[in-house]
Design a protein around this motif. Structure first.
Motif, PDB file in Angstrom:
ATOM      1  N   MET A  76       0.865  -1.179   0.000  1.00  0.00           N
ATOM      2  CA  MET A  76       0.000   0.000   0.000  1.00  0.00           C
ATOM      3  C   MET A  76       0.903   1.231   0.000  1.00  0.00           C
ATOM      4  O   MET A  76       1.461   1.597   1.032  1.00  0.00           O
ATOM      5  CB  MET A  76      -0.893  -0.004   1.237  1.00  0.00           C
ATOM      6  CG  MET A  76      -1.916   1.109   1.297  1.00  0.00           C
ATOM      7  SD  MET A  76      -2.995   0.842   2.743  1.00  0.00           S
ATOM      8  CE  MET A  76      -4.123   2.219   2.549  1.00  0.00           C
ATOM      9  N   ARG A  80      -1.286   7.005  -3.467  1.00  0.00           N
ATOM     10  CA  ARG A  80      -2.190   5.935  -3.858  1.00  0.00           C
ATOM     11  C   ARG A  80      -2.154   5.693  -5.366  1.00  0.00           C
ATOM     12  O   ARG A  80      -2.094   6.622  -6.150  1.00  0.00           O
ATOM     13  CB  ARG A  80      -3.613   6.241  -3.395  1.00  0.00           C
ATOM     14  CG  ARG A  80      -3.724   6.518  -1.892  1.00  0.00           C
ATOM     15  CD  ARG A  80      -2.996   5.491  -1.048  1.00  0.00           C
ATOM     16  NE  ARG A  80      -3.118   5.746   0.377  1.00  0.00           N
ATOM     17  CZ  ARG A  80      -2.189   5.454   1.263  1.00  0.00           C
ATOM     18  NH1 ARG A  80      -1.057   4.910   0.873  1.00  0.00           N
ATOM     19  NH2 ARG A  80      -2.380   5.694   2.545  1.00  0.00           N
ATOM     20  N   LEU A  82      -4.421   3.587  -7.268  1.00  0.00           N
ATOM     21  CA  LEU A  82      -5.596   2.949  -7.844  1.00  0.00           C
ATOM     22  C   LEU A  82      -5.975   3.592  -9.179  1.00  0.00           C
ATOM     23  O   LEU A  82      -5.620   4.738  -9.449  1.00  0.00           O
ATOM     24  CB  LEU A  82      -6.772   3.041  -6.871  1.00  0.00           C
ATOM     25  CG  LEU A  82      -6.583   2.340  -5.528  1.00  0.00           C
ATOM     26  CD1 LEU A  82      -7.725   2.688  -4.584  1.00  0.00           C
ATOM     27  CD2 LEU A  82      -6.478   0.830  -5.712  1.00  0.00           C
ATOM     28  N   GLN A  91     -11.658  -3.593 -10.130  1.00  0.00           N
ATOM     29  CA  GLN A  91     -10.256  -3.293  -9.879  1.00  0.00           C
ATOM     30  C   GLN A  91      -9.617  -4.325  -8.952  1.00  0.00           C
ATOM     31  O   GLN A  91      -8.493  -4.789  -9.197  1.00  0.00           O
ATOM     32  CB  GLN A  91     -10.120  -1.891  -9.274  1.00  0.00           C
ATOM     33  CG  GLN A  91      -8.692  -1.487  -9.007  1.00  0.00           C
ATOM     34  CD  GLN A  91      -8.521   0.019  -9.023  1.00  0.00           C
ATOM     35  OE1 GLN A  91      -7.397   0.487  -9.014  1.00  0.00           O
ATOM     36  NE2 GLN A  91      -9.573   0.790  -9.072  1.00  0.00           N
ATOM     37  N   VAL A 127     -13.750   4.346  -8.383  1.00  0.00           N
ATOM     38  CA  VAL A 127     -12.932   4.758  -7.244  1.00  0.00           C
ATOM     39  C   VAL A 127     -12.947   6.275  -7.075  1.00  0.00           C
ATOM     40  O   VAL A 127     -13.020   6.787  -5.951  1.00  0.00           O
ATOM     41  CB  VAL A 127     -11.490   4.243  -7.405  1.00  0.00           C
ATOM     42  CG1 VAL A 127     -10.569   4.866  -6.369  1.00  0.00           C
ATOM     43  CG2 VAL A 127     -11.455   2.731  -7.295  1.00  0.00           C
ATOM     44  N   GLN A 135     -11.719   5.451  -0.353  1.00  0.00           N
ATOM     45  CA  GLN A 135     -10.613   5.128  -1.260  1.00  0.00           C
ATOM     46  C   GLN A 135      -9.478   4.455  -0.497  1.00  0.00           C
ATOM     47  O   GLN A 135      -8.832   3.531  -1.008  1.00  0.00           O
ATOM     48  CB  GLN A 135     -10.111   6.402  -1.949  1.00  0.00           C
ATOM     49  CG  GLN A 135     -11.062   6.951  -2.996  1.00  0.00           C
ATOM     50  CD  GLN A 135     -10.467   8.122  -3.739  1.00  0.00           C
ATOM     51  OE1 GLN A 135      -9.270   8.201  -3.958  1.00  0.00           O
ATOM     52  NE2 GLN A 135     -11.318   9.068  -4.137  1.00  0.00           N
ATOM     53  N   GLN A 136      -9.270   4.923   0.721  1.00  0.00           N
ATOM     54  CA  GLN A 136      -8.233   4.318   1.559  1.00  0.00           C
ATOM     55  C   GLN A 136      -8.576   2.862   1.882  1.00  0.00           C
ATOM     56  O   GLN A 136      -7.714   1.980   1.880  1.00  0.00           O
ATOM     57  CB  GLN A 136      -8.102   5.134   2.854  1.00  0.00           C
ATOM     58  CG  GLN A 136      -6.909   4.776   3.714  1.00  0.00           C
ATOM     59  CD  GLN A 136      -5.649   5.464   3.265  1.00  0.00           C
ATOM     60  OE1 GLN A 136      -5.439   5.713   2.075  1.00  0.00           O
ATOM     61  NE2 GLN A 136      -4.791   5.787   4.208  1.00  0.00           N
ATOM     62  N   GLN A 139      -7.841   0.816  -1.090  1.00  0.00           N
ATOM     63  CA  GLN A 139      -6.406   0.605  -1.233  1.00  0.00           C
ATOM     64  C   GLN A 139      -5.923  -0.512  -0.315  1.00  0.00           C
ATOM     65  O   GLN A 139      -5.081  -1.337  -0.703  1.00  0.00           O
ATOM     66  CB  GLN A 139      -5.656   1.898  -0.902  1.00  0.00           C
ATOM     67  CG  GLN A 139      -4.179   1.858  -1.236  1.00  0.00           C
ATOM     68  CD  GLN A 139      -3.905   2.045  -2.716  1.00  0.00           C
ATOM     69  OE1 GLN A 139      -4.196   3.080  -3.292  1.00  0.00           O
ATOM     70  NE2 GLN A 139      -3.326   1.023  -3.337  1.00  0.00           N
ATOM     71  N   ALA A 142      -6.955  -3.750  -1.781  1.00  0.00           N
ATOM     72  CA  ALA A 142      -6.055  -4.099  -2.885  1.00  0.00           C
ATOM     73  C   ALA A 142      -4.790  -4.775  -2.372  1.00  0.00           C
ATOM     74  O   ALA A 142      -4.229  -5.654  -3.031  1.00  0.00           O
ATOM     75  CB  ALA A 142      -5.702  -2.846  -3.684  1.00  0.00           C
ATOM     76  N   PRO A 156      -1.100   3.754   6.133  1.00  0.00           N
ATOM     77  CA  PRO A 156      -2.414   3.173   5.861  1.00  0.00           C
ATOM     78  C   PRO A 156      -3.567   3.848   6.611  1.00  0.00           C
ATOM     79  O   PRO A 156      -4.724   3.703   6.220  1.00  0.00           O
ATOM     80  CB  PRO A 156      -2.257   1.720   6.325  1.00  0.00           C
ATOM     81  CG  PRO A 156      -1.192   1.779   7.375  1.00  0.00           C
ATOM     82  CD  PRO A 156      -0.231   2.829   6.887  1.00  0.00           C
ATOM     83  N   THR A 318       2.385   7.941  -8.139  1.00  0.00           N
ATOM     84  CA  THR A 318       1.197   7.086  -8.220  1.00  0.00           C
ATOM     85  C   THR A 318       1.406   5.798  -8.989  1.00  0.00           C
ATOM     86  O   THR A 318       0.519   4.956  -9.024  1.00  0.00           O
ATOM     87  CB  THR A 318       0.044   7.854  -8.886  1.00  0.00           C
ATOM     88  OG1 THR A 318       0.475   8.309 -10.173  1.00  0.00           O
ATOM     89  CG2 THR A 318      -0.366   9.045  -8.046  1.00  0.00           C
ATOM     90  N   THR A 321       1.834   1.355  -7.001  1.00  0.00           N
ATOM     91  CA  THR A 321       0.994   0.165  -6.918  1.00  0.00           C
ATOM     92  C   THR A 321       1.020  -0.615  -8.219  1.00  0.00           C
ATOM     93  O   THR A 321       1.147  -1.831  -8.247  1.00  0.00           O
ATOM     94  CB  THR A 321      -0.458   0.548  -6.571  1.00  0.00           C
ATOM     95  OG1 THR A 321      -0.460   1.121  -5.261  1.00  0.00           O
ATOM     96  CG2 THR A 321      -1.371  -0.661  -6.589  1.00  0.00           C
TER      97      THR A 321
END
Length: 326
Positions: A76, A80, A82, A91, A127, A135-136, A139, A142, A156, A318, A321
């Motif tokens: 994470m 972010r 995503l 996703q 998202v 959104q957190q 994440q 994910a 986080p 970004t 990820t």
């Protein structure tokens, strides 16, 4: 299980990491703490292969971390990564497939984690339409959807309300009880203090403290604290009343109770003294709060720290990820 040995990283003339070494054992939750620009994100990006170290090694279960190993890591990033126009469930399934799950297993995992993180009503939403807190949560889902063997989480808890913090904390504790080690950074020191088995503090890319919460909190010379409720007709504390104690300090708190601290190999002499002065309500060792420890071992970020952080973030933002999942 995870071992970082003598990691160094330089951005031009700026030393981001300077022979940094740390390790995680199975089921251990380790808080990674430092001022802005101290090198936390750089360290995590090196573990994930987003950045290459100038020197040093990263091993998992004794073997060098490579692309195959990283498929077993839940990552994470602080920035972010995503896909904003992609729907939540779609996703998560996509990312799980990148980690090697079958289509059916990926769908099951996405459903499980969206429900666990209270996102089941948002599975069909893009998202970008979600609140920052949700959104957190996506994440974190994910990072968890592939059932990773190791979690690397950069801030986080940033931007979460207290309920969401509790949910995420419980998830990490559950993963730890299943043997999954977690390294996470956070400026929320109360969460770190409550959640972590061990805390690592770095400054300017160097390790300055590493230990369990009790180890870090313990004073160099044992010191004890007692809270006394004096009788209603108690006379003012006499000058010689604490003469048998070592380096005593006394004050009256907001409730009119007498609070005494003193040094010594144990608390027994302080207890005997306290019992002569009233009813003992609290007794125990003096412990530093993690926030106090943090202030003691770190100073304000230097210009070098800030410039290093800027350079590192310019290099990788970004895309973290997306790169980590490849």
């Amino acid at each position: 299980m995870l071992a970082l040995s003598n990691l160094s990283k330089r951005f031009g003339s700026l030393q981001a990491l300077d022979n940094l070494s740390l390790s995680l054992d199975a089921g251990e939750i380790v808080g990674f703490v430092g001022a802005n620009g101290a090198g936390k994100s750089t360290t995590m990006r090196i573990v994930m292969g987003v950045l290459a170290a100038d020197s040093g090694t990263v091993t998992w279960k004794g073997s060098p971390v490579d692309a195959a190993t990283r498929r077993a890591i839940g990552y994470m990033p602080e920035e972010r990564g995503l896909y904003p126009r992609m729907r939540v469930a779609e996703q998560l399934v996509y990312l799980a497939r990148l980690h090697g799950l079958s289509a059916s297993a990926a769908k099951t995992a996405a459903d499980t984690w969206t429900e666990r993180l209270d996102l089941q009503e948002r599975r069909g939403d893009e998202v970008q339409s979600l609140s920052l807190g949700n959104q957190q949560r996506v994440q974190l889902a994910a990072a968890l959807v592939s059932d990773p063997e190791l979690l690397i989480l950069d801030e986080p808890f940033s931007g979460l309300d207290p309920v969401a913090v509790d949910v995420m904390s419980q998830v990490l504790l559950e993963r730890a009880s299943a043997g999954v080690p977690t390294l996470f950074s956070s400026h929320q020191l109360d969460v770190v203090e409550r959640l972590c088995d061990r805390v690592v503090i770095i400054r300017s890319g160097r390790l300055v403290a590493d230990g369990t919460i009790p180890e870090l909190q313990a004073t160099e010379t044992p010191r004890w604290r007692v809270v006394i409720e004096p009788p209603a007709d108690a006379a003012p504390l006499e000058a010689g009343a604490l003469s048998v104690l070592i380096a005593p300090e006394a004050q009256v708190d907001g409730e009119g109770r007498l609070v005494i601290t003193a040094a010594g190999p144990d608390e027994q002499e302080l207890l005997r003294t306290a019992q002569r002065l009233g009813t003992v309500r609290e007794l125990g060792p003096v412990r530093h709060r993690l926030a106090d420890i943090f202030r003691e071992v770190l100073t304000a970020p230097t210009s070098t720290d800030t410039a290093t952080d800027t350079a590192a973030n310019t290099t990788e933002t970004t895309n973290d990820t997306k790169e980590a999942h490849r």
